[in-house]
Design a protein around this motif. Structure first.
Motif, PDB file in Angstrom:
ATOM      1  N   VAL A 119       0.850  -1.205   0.000  1.00 45.52           N
ATOM      2  CA  VAL A 119       0.000   0.000   0.000  1.00 45.52           C
ATOM      3  C   VAL A 119       0.881   1.249   0.000  1.00 45.52           C
ATOM      4  CG1 VAL A 119      -1.626   1.324   1.418  1.00 45.52           C
ATOM      5  CG2 VAL A 119      -1.979  -1.130   1.068  1.00 45.52           C
ATOM      6  N   THR A 120       1.881   1.255   0.878  1.00 41.50           N
ATOM      7  CA  THR A 120       2.798   2.406   0.949  1.00 41.50           C
ATOM      8  C   THR A 120       3.593   2.527  -0.352  1.00 41.50           C
ATOM      9  OG1 THR A 120       2.917   2.238   3.344  1.00 41.50           O
ATOM     10  CG2 THR A 120       4.741   3.360   2.264  1.00 41.50           C
ATOM     11  N   GLN A 121       4.046   1.390  -0.876  1.00 41.37           N
ATOM     12  CA  GLN A 121       4.802   1.414  -2.144  1.00 41.37           C
ATOM     13  C   GLN A 121       3.935   1.997  -3.258  1.00 41.37           C
ATOM     14  OE1 GLN A 121       4.115  -0.794  -4.877  1.00 41.37           O
ATOM     15  NE2 GLN A 121       5.937  -0.391  -6.119  1.00 41.37           N
ATOM     16  N   TRP A 122       2.644   1.627  -3.287  1.00 42.22           N
ATOM     17  CA  TRP A 122       1.749   2.138  -4.332  1.00 42.22           C
ATOM     18  C   TRP A 122       1.644   3.666  -4.220  1.00 42.22           C
ATOM     19  CZ3 TRP A 122      -2.325   5.220  -5.274  1.00 42.22           C
ATOM     20  CH2 TRP A 122      -2.972   5.092  -6.511  1.00 42.22           C
ATOM     21  N   LYS A 123       1.476   4.170  -2.985  1.00 43.14           N
ATOM     22  CA  LYS A 123       1.279   5.625  -2.794  1.00 43.14           C
ATOM     23  C   LYS A 123       2.531   6.405  -3.213  1.00 43.14           C
ATOM     24  CE  LYS A 123      -2.163   5.190   0.885  1.00 43.14           C
ATOM     25  NZ  LYS A 123      -2.392   5.133   2.332  1.00 43.14           N
ATOM     26  N   ILE A 124       3.719   5.872  -2.865  1.00 43.61           N
ATOM     27  CA  ILE A 124       4.950   6.591  -3.219  1.00 43.61           C
ATOM     28  C   ILE A 124       5.149   6.521  -4.740  1.00 43.61           C
ATOM     29  CG2 ILE A 124       7.447   6.725  -2.886  1.00 43.61           C
ATOM     30  CD1 ILE A 124       7.035   5.234  -0.204  1.00 43.61           C
ATOM     31  N   MET A 133       0.522  15.041  -2.956  1.00 42.82           N
ATOM     32  CA  MET A 133       1.402  13.858  -2.914  1.00 42.82           C
ATOM     33  C   MET A 133       1.854  13.484  -4.327  1.00 42.82           C
ATOM     34  SD  MET A 133       2.976  11.518  -1.337  1.00 42.82           S
ATOM     35  CE  MET A 133       3.830  10.097  -1.969  1.00 42.82           C
ATOM     36  N   PRO A 134       3.164  13.687  -4.627  1.00 48.10           N
ATOM     37  CA  PRO A 134       3.651  13.437  -5.992  1.00 48.10           C
ATOM     38  C   PRO A 134       3.853  11.943  -6.265  1.00 48.10           C
ATOM     39  CG  PRO A 134       5.268  14.683  -4.672  1.00 48.10           C
ATOM     40  CD  PRO A 134       4.249  14.132  -3.736  1.00 48.10           C
ATOM     41  N   SER A 135       3.941  11.604  -7.543  1.00 49.82           N
ATOM     42  CA  SER A 135       4.302  10.237  -7.905  1.00 49.82           C
ATOM     43  C   SER A 135       5.807  10.211  -8.162  1.00 49.82           C
ATOM     44  CB  SER A 135       3.517   9.826  -9.157  1.00 49.82           C
ATOM     45  OG  SER A 135       4.393   9.657 -10.242  1.00 49.82           O
ATOM     46  N   PHE A 136       6.466   9.162  -7.670  1.00 49.10           N
ATOM     47  CA  PHE A 136       7.920   9.100  -7.799  1.00 49.10           C
ATOM     48  C   PHE A 136       8.370   8.003  -8.774  1.00 49.10           C
ATOM     49  CE2 PHE A 136       7.307  11.410  -3.865  1.00 49.10           C
ATOM     50  CZ  PHE A 136       8.308  12.380  -3.908  1.00 49.10           C
ATOM     51  N   ASP A 137       7.421   7.395  -9.525  1.00 48.89           N
ATOM     52  CA  ASP A 137       7.860   6.267 -10.361  1.00 48.89           C
ATOM     53  C   ASP A 137       8.662   6.687 -11.588  1.00 48.89           C
ATOM     54  OD1 ASP A 137       5.749   7.216 -11.827  1.00 48.89           O
ATOM     55  OD2 ASP A 137       4.706   5.285 -12.008  1.00 48.89           O
TER      56      ASP A 137
HETATM   57  C1  HEC Z   1       4.530  18.407  -1.848  1.00 51.06           C
HETATM   58  C2  HEC Z   1       4.101  17.649  -0.697  1.00 51.06           C
HETATM   59  C3  HEC Z   1       4.469  16.196  -0.593  1.00 51.06           C
HETATM   60  C4  HEC Z   1       5.687  15.611  -0.820  1.00 51.06           C
HETATM   61  C5  HEC Z   1       6.991  16.246  -1.278  1.00 51.06           C
HETATM   62  C6  HEC Z   1       5.509  14.216  -0.481  1.00 51.06           C
HETATM   63  N1  HEC Z   1       4.233  13.983  -0.071  1.00 51.06           N
HETATM   64 FE1  HEC Z   1       3.480  12.218   0.622  1.00 51.06          FE
HETATM   65  N2  HEC Z   1       1.646  13.071   0.867  1.00 51.06           N
HETATM   66  C7  HEC Z   1       1.364  14.402   0.677  1.00 51.06           C
HETATM   67  C8  HEC Z   1      -0.037  14.640   1.031  1.00 51.06           C
HETATM   68  C9  HEC Z   1      -0.749  15.981   0.945  1.00 51.06           C
HETATM   69  C10 HEC Z   1      -0.547  13.410   1.458  1.00 51.06           C
HETATM   70  C11 HEC Z   1      -1.980  13.136   1.952  1.00 51.06           C
HETATM   71  C12 HEC Z   1      -2.825  12.694   0.787  1.00 51.06           C
HETATM   72  C13 HEC Z   1      -4.249  12.338   1.191  1.00 51.06           C
HETATM   73  O1  HEC Z   1      -4.898  13.125   1.888  1.00 51.06           O
HETATM   74  O2  HEC Z   1      -4.719  11.250   0.785  1.00 51.06           O
HETATM   75  C14 HEC Z   1       0.524  12.446   1.335  1.00 51.06           C
HETATM   76  C15 HEC Z   1       0.389  11.109   1.665  1.00 51.06           C
HETATM   77  C16 HEC Z   1       1.444  10.221   1.744  1.00 51.06           C
HETATM   78  C17 HEC Z   1       1.360   8.866   2.246  1.00 51.06           C
HETATM   79  C18 HEC Z   1       0.091   8.196   2.788  1.00 51.06           C
HETATM   80  C19 HEC Z   1      -0.020   8.496   4.262  1.00 51.06           C
HETATM   81  C20 HEC Z   1      -1.172   7.812   4.953  1.00 51.06           C
HETATM   82  O3  HEC Z   1      -1.414   8.115   6.135  1.00 51.06           O
HETATM   83  O4  HEC Z   1      -1.845   6.982   4.343  1.00 51.06           O
HETATM   84  C21 HEC Z   1       2.613   8.332   2.178  1.00 51.06           C
HETATM   85  C22 HEC Z   1       3.029   6.923   2.604  1.00 51.06           C
HETATM   86  C23 HEC Z   1       3.489   9.341   1.622  1.00 51.06           C
HETATM   87  N3  HEC Z   1       2.761  10.477   1.364  1.00 51.06           N
HETATM   88  C24 HEC Z   1       4.837   9.157   1.422  1.00 51.06           C
HETATM   89  C25 HEC Z   1       5.676  10.124   0.853  1.00 51.06           C
HETATM   90  C26 HEC Z   1       7.083   9.908   0.602  1.00 51.06           C
HETATM   91  C27 HEC Z   1       7.861   8.653   0.952  1.00 51.06           C
HETATM   92  C28 HEC Z   1       7.547  11.057   0.019  1.00 51.06           C
HETATM   93  C29 HEC Z   1       8.940  11.331  -0.484  1.00 51.06           C
HETATM   94  C30 HEC Z   1       9.538  10.359  -1.373  1.00 51.06           C
HETATM   95  C31 HEC Z   1       6.432  11.994  -0.064  1.00 51.06           C
HETATM   96  N4  HEC Z   1       5.316  11.388   0.451  1.00 51.06           N
HETATM   97  C32 HEC Z   1       6.534  13.270  -0.562  1.00 51.06           C
HETATM   98  C33 HEC Z   1       2.233  15.370   0.238  1.00 51.06           C
HETATM   99  C34 HEC Z   1       3.553  15.168  -0.121  1.00 51.06           C
END
Ligand code: HEC
Length: 178
Positions: A119-124, A133-137
């Motif tokens: 799940v965490t891998q999918w979100k990242i 939350m950006p996509s890093f793929d």
């Molecule tokens: C520009 C801002 C931003 C950056 C940079 C960012 N994120 Fe996020 N991320 C978010 C936001 C906003 C959410 C909440 C999204 C939502 O409400 O569903 C999120 C959600 C997540 C979640 C889900 C958390 C949960 O409680 O389910 C994970 C895991 C995550 N980010 C990991 C990362 C990782 C690892 C990186 C770096 C490689 C990263 N994020 C970089 C903004 C960012």
């Protein structure tokens, strides 16, 4: 009778569509970030994210081995790419994090250690639509995304050497007015 019903449904849909278009055109659909998402929007976004992840996330364990080297590699990717929104070891939200419409969890306090690794891998990897939350793929390798996942899954129980390096690493800039 049937034709009348169809016509009624068609006209109603057209009126609703025209109403929605007018609201968008005249700025009646809020476009600002300094607000809290309404309950319906939150429900729909969460439901859709959960359903997508249930269909697409990989099952099973993290393919990257649980070693200090992999945890350190994950931490070193986290600091420059994630702290701005998700905070450092102290869990303090940066100025940017405090201005986001969809709040980014401060992972040192409000972590994802209990989430399945897939799940965490999918979100990242894919990011989360309609949020910051950006996509890093396209910018990180598959192995790097799994190393980040490993780090997040163990953030609250890091081995001492990794914990020390994590505490030392640059954390998010402190809030300006406390
Ligand atoms: C520009 C801002 C931003 C950056 C940079 C960012 N994120 Fe996020 N991320 C978010 C936001 C906003 C959410 C909440 C999204 C939502 O409400 O569903 C999120 C959600 C997540 C979640 C889900 C958390 C949960 O409680 O389910 C994970 C895991 C995550 N980010 C990991 C990362 C990782 C690892 C990186 C770096 C490689 C990263 N994020 C970089 C903004 C960012």
């Amino acid at each position: 009778m049937r034709r009348g019903l169809l016509l009624g449904v068609g006209v109603t849909l057209l009126v609703l569509l025209a109403g929605a278009l007018l609201m968008v055109t005249f700025g009646l659909v809020p476009a600002n970030a300094d607000a809290s998402p309404p309950a319906l929007e939150r429900w729909a976004a969460k439901k859709s994210l959960r359903a997508t992840i249930a269909r697409e996330a990989q099952k099973g364990d993290n393919p990257v081995a649980l070693t200090d080297d992999n945890l350190l590699a994950g931490m070193k990717l986290y600091v420059p790419n994630c702290t701005l929104c998700h905070g450092g070891a102290d869990g303090a939200a940066s100025v940017v994090a405090r201005g986001l419409y969809q709040r980014a969890p401060q992972l040192a306090k409000d972590g994802v250690e209990d989430d399945p690794p897939g799940v965490t891998q999918w979100k990242i990897s894919h990011g989360i639509r309609f949020t910051a939350m950006p996509s890093f793929d396209r910018t990180l390798s598959e192995e790097q995304v799994w190393q980040l996942t490993l780090f997040l899954s163990h953030m609250d129980k890091l081995p001492p050497a990794v914990e020390a390096a994590w505490r030392q690493a640059a954390s998010a800039p402190p809030p300006p007015h406390g």
